[in-house]
Design a protein around this motif. Structure first.
Motif, PDB file in Angstrom:
ATOM      1  N   UNK A 100      21.118  48.714  48.206  1.00 28.18           N
ATOM      2  CA  UNK A 100      20.873  47.909  49.400  1.00 28.18           C
ATOM      3  C   UNK A 100      19.885  46.793  49.145  1.00 28.18           C
ATOM      4  N   UNK A 101      18.825  47.090  48.381  1.00 26.62           N
ATOM      5  CA  UNK A 101      17.837  46.065  48.065  1.00 26.62           C
ATOM      6  C   UNK A 101      18.466  44.936  47.262  1.00 26.62           C
ATOM      7  N   UNK A 102      19.268  45.286  46.262  1.00 24.05           N
ATOM      8  CA  UNK A 102      19.919  44.263  45.452  1.00 24.05           C
ATOM      9  C   UNK A 102      20.880  43.430  46.301  1.00 24.05           C
ATOM     10  N   UNK A 103      21.602  44.069  47.221  1.00 25.07           N
ATOM     11  CA  UNK A 103      22.513  43.332  48.104  1.00 25.07           C
ATOM     12  C   UNK A 103      21.748  42.337  48.969  1.00 25.07           C
ATOM     13  N   UNK A 104      20.633  42.784  49.540  1.00 30.02           N
ATOM     14  CA  UNK A 104      19.818  41.889  50.380  1.00 30.02           C
ATOM     15  C   UNK A 104      19.314  40.701  49.567  1.00 30.02           C
ATOM     16  N   UNK A 105      18.846  40.975  48.337  1.00 32.92           N
ATOM     17  CA  UNK A 105      18.306  39.900  47.510  1.00 32.92           C
ATOM     18  C   UNK A 105      19.397  38.938  47.036  1.00 32.92           C
ATOM     19  N   UNK A 106      20.584  39.458  46.757  1.00 28.71           N
ATOM     20  CA  UNK A 106      21.673  38.606  46.281  1.00 28.71           C
ATOM     21  C   UNK A 106      22.272  37.771  47.402  1.00 28.71           C
ATOM     22  N   UNK A 107      22.522  38.400  48.553  1.00 27.61           N
ATOM     23  CA  UNK A 107      23.224  37.727  49.639  1.00 27.61           C
ATOM     24  C   UNK A 107      22.284  37.012  50.605  1.00 27.61           C
ATOM     25  N   UNK A 108      21.009  37.400  50.623  1.00 28.85           N
ATOM     26  CA  UNK A 108      20.057  36.820  51.564  1.00 28.85           C
ATOM     27  C   UNK A 108      19.984  35.300  51.542  1.00 28.85           C
ATOM     28  N   UNK A 109      19.815  34.677  50.355  1.00 32.04           N
ATOM     29  CA  UNK A 109      19.715  33.210  50.331  1.00 32.04           C
ATOM     30  C   UNK A 109      20.960  32.509  50.865  1.00 32.04           C
ATOM     31  N   UNK A 110      22.127  33.141  50.747  1.00 28.93           N
ATOM     32  CA  UNK A 110      23.364  32.508  51.216  1.00 28.93           C
ATOM     33  C   UNK A 110      23.634  32.751  52.692  1.00 28.93           C
ATOM     34  N   UNK A 111      22.993  33.798  53.270  1.00 28.71           N
ATOM     35  CA  UNK A 111      23.338  34.200  54.640  1.00 28.71           C
ATOM     36  C   UNK A 111      22.141  34.200  55.584  1.00 28.71           C
ATOM     37  N   UNK A 112      21.171  33.338  55.343  1.00 27.19           N
ATOM     38  CA  UNK A 112      20.034  33.181  56.256  1.00 27.19           C
ATOM     39  C   UNK A 112      19.241  34.475  56.411  1.00 27.19           C
TER      40      UNK A 112
END
Length: 537
Positions: free
Chosen positions: A232-244
């Motif tokens: 979950x942490x990796x998903x947040x870090x990977x997708x966060x910059x693209x999805x606000x």
């Protein structure tokens, strides 16, 4: 001939589990070489597809959001395996875990190349990352177990070089392979070396014994909590910059789930009778400081590896070959500094060494923060050379501080946690600089717009001059003026982007300066002392 070769391999692969440090040097170097090459393969494949995602997307008829999971799936799975590898190595033995990891990594590489849909690609990339992740910490723990004295001084330098050069080479090599052959060969190239590593591992790696009974006592809730937390942490870090970031419902939910899983992970780590991951290495203050250093080093290393190629592509318009030849200066400087760093680690206090390393890294980032939109190979050569030298002066003492004081049984867990910190630092670094790049580019563009508004005469004259030149390509004055304005806007955007890069490198430099404050609190470490004997033996 084949029988003789197999016989020699068996002789080299004698069971040394009772006293691994007593094996002959030839066996030590062979084991370490095989495992280090496996580590290189796993780290190399993290970034190998990054320059070829467009080709993968087209080949599998995938959407832009889907193809990004080719990277994300690998990283998520690798993060889960790195701390899990210590438990599995104790249950299976280092030999059979490494054989299984190398073999499944090779198989998943083959299946990635044969993928028939984006779903199958993502699944096989996750398997590739999960199995490859075990090879990264195992080589650290084995190196510190079998080598002593001056030989051990080379371990952090060699593995540090692999840890930096492998992901640095990945995008460039991947782009060249795709241009020369096809994107599927990004994965097929792993098959032959993977088979060789797997085969050699069967014969030569015999440094400990398995404890199969541990499989019957696995704390599955601990494993699930760790997997959900890290994934979950990796998903947040990977997708966060693209999805606000948390403005997106999916990111917000993933963040809360990861937080709850983290709390459960800690509870199981402290109270489970048979925890998957033991946090006992954190009882040693020096290990804690080394992990923080590794987090900062991972942040700076991966963020700079990411930012410089992005600058060269988006600002200078370089192709993959030009980018590769420009950034490879870091690798050359690092290779040259391996011997220097290993020798210094035997002669001076490691606290002085990491102080110089962090200071040089900060200076290299500060030099890079003065980039203009015209910087190329020669302008970036000095900052990158300094950074390559600094990396080894940071990595060698941090690895030594972290791993030199543990017996083999605990060394596995310490190695997993320590390597996890570097990967987490890299994931956090790339996510943070991605967000900062977007924000600072908008801020710089707004400031340029304000300045042009205060003195519009210069901009108007420049656009008029450009329009006159464009008139040579179009007879319509209105069209020429439109082209001139578009060109001016692109130039202004390029300058705003360059200012954003400079701001980020400056912030990263201050982060390394702040990290220097922790150095006086570290205890001195003697690299040449042998690892304390394991009570289990």
């Amino acid at each position: 001939m084949v029988a003789a070769a197999v016989g020699r391999l068996r002789a080299l692969g004698r069971d040394w589990s009772a006293n691994p440090a007593a094996m002959p040097d030839a066996s030590k170097y062979l084991i370490f070489g095989v495992m280090a090459f496996g580590q290189f393969m796993a780290l190399f494949d993290i970034q190998i597809v990054s320059a070829s995602l467009n080709e993968v997307q087209a080949g599998l008829a995938a959407g832009p959001d889907e193809v990004s999971w080719v990277q994300t799936a690998y990283l998520m799975a690798e993060l889960v395996m790195i701390p899990l590898s210590a438990y599995l190595a104790q249950a299976m033995s280092t030999r059979w875990l490494f054989v299984f990891s190398a073999g499944m990594f090779t198989f998943s590489s083959l299946m990635c190349g044969l993928s028939w849909s984006i779903g199958s690609m993502i699944a096989f990339r996750a398997l590739q990352g999960f199995t490859g992740g075990a090879m990264v910490p195992l080589v650290f723990s084995v190196g510190f177990t079998i080598f002593t004295g001056k030989q051990r001084a080379m371990i952090p330098a060699i593995l540090g070089t692999v840890a930096v050069i492998a992901p640095t080479l990945g995008p460039t090599a991947g782009g060249l392979i795709t241009d020369a052959f096809d994107w599927r060969w990004l994965f097929f190239i792993n098959i032959v070396p993977g088979v060789i590593v797997t085969t050699l591992s069967v014969f030569v790696i015999r440094v400990d014994r398995a404890t199969p009974s541990m499989f019957a006592r696995i704390d599955w809730s601990h494993f699930a909590a760790m997997a959900i937390f890290l994934g979950g942490l990796e998903y947040v870090l990977e997708e966060g910059p693209r999805k606000d970031w948390f403005g997106d419902d999916g990111i917000a939910i993933s963040g809360w789930v990861a937080l709850v899983a983290f709390v459960l992970f800690l509870e199981r780590s402290f109270f489970s009778p048979n925890p998957i991951v033991k946090l006992t290495p954190f009882r040693k203050p020096t290990f804690v400081f080394a992990c923080v250093f590794n987090l900062v080093i991972g942040f700076g290393m991966y963020a700079s590896i990411y930012l410089v190629p992005v600058y060269l592509a988006r600002v200078r318009g370089y192709d993959s070959l030009q980018i590769g030849t420009t950034v490879f200066v870091v690798g050359i400087a690092q290779i040259m500094s391996v011997v220097i760093a290993s020798k210094l680690s035997q002669r001076i206090d490691l606290r002085w060494m990491i102080t110089v390393g962090l200071a040089l890294f900060a200076w290299s980032l500060w030099l890079t923060s003065h980039m203009t939109s015209q910087w190329g190979f020669w302008e970036l050569a000095l900052p990158q050379a300094v950074r390559g030298l600094a990396l080894m002066l940071c990595i060698v003492p941090s690895v030594t501080m972290a791993l030199s004081v543990f017996p083999p049984a605990e060394l596995r867990y310490a190695s997993g946690l320590f390597n996890l910190m570097r990967n987490l630092g890299g994931a956090i670094g790339i996510a943070v600089v991605n967000t900062l790049l977007q924000d600072h580019t908008r801020i710089a563009a707004a400031r340029l717009g304000e300045n042009l508004g205060h003195d519009a005469g210069g901009a108007t004259d420049t656009i008029a001059t450009l329009a006159q030149k464009m008139a040579a390509y179009t007879p319509d004055p209105a069209q020429a003026l439109l082209l001139a304005r578009g060109l001016f806007a692109r130039v202004a955007g390029r300058e705003a982007l360059t200012i954003a890069f400079d701001d980020i490198f400056r912030l990263m430099a201050w982060m390394f300066v702040i990290a220097l404050v922790m150095v006086p609190f570290c205890r001195p470490t003697n690299l040449t002392n042998p690892v304390p004997p394991d009570a289990a033996h």
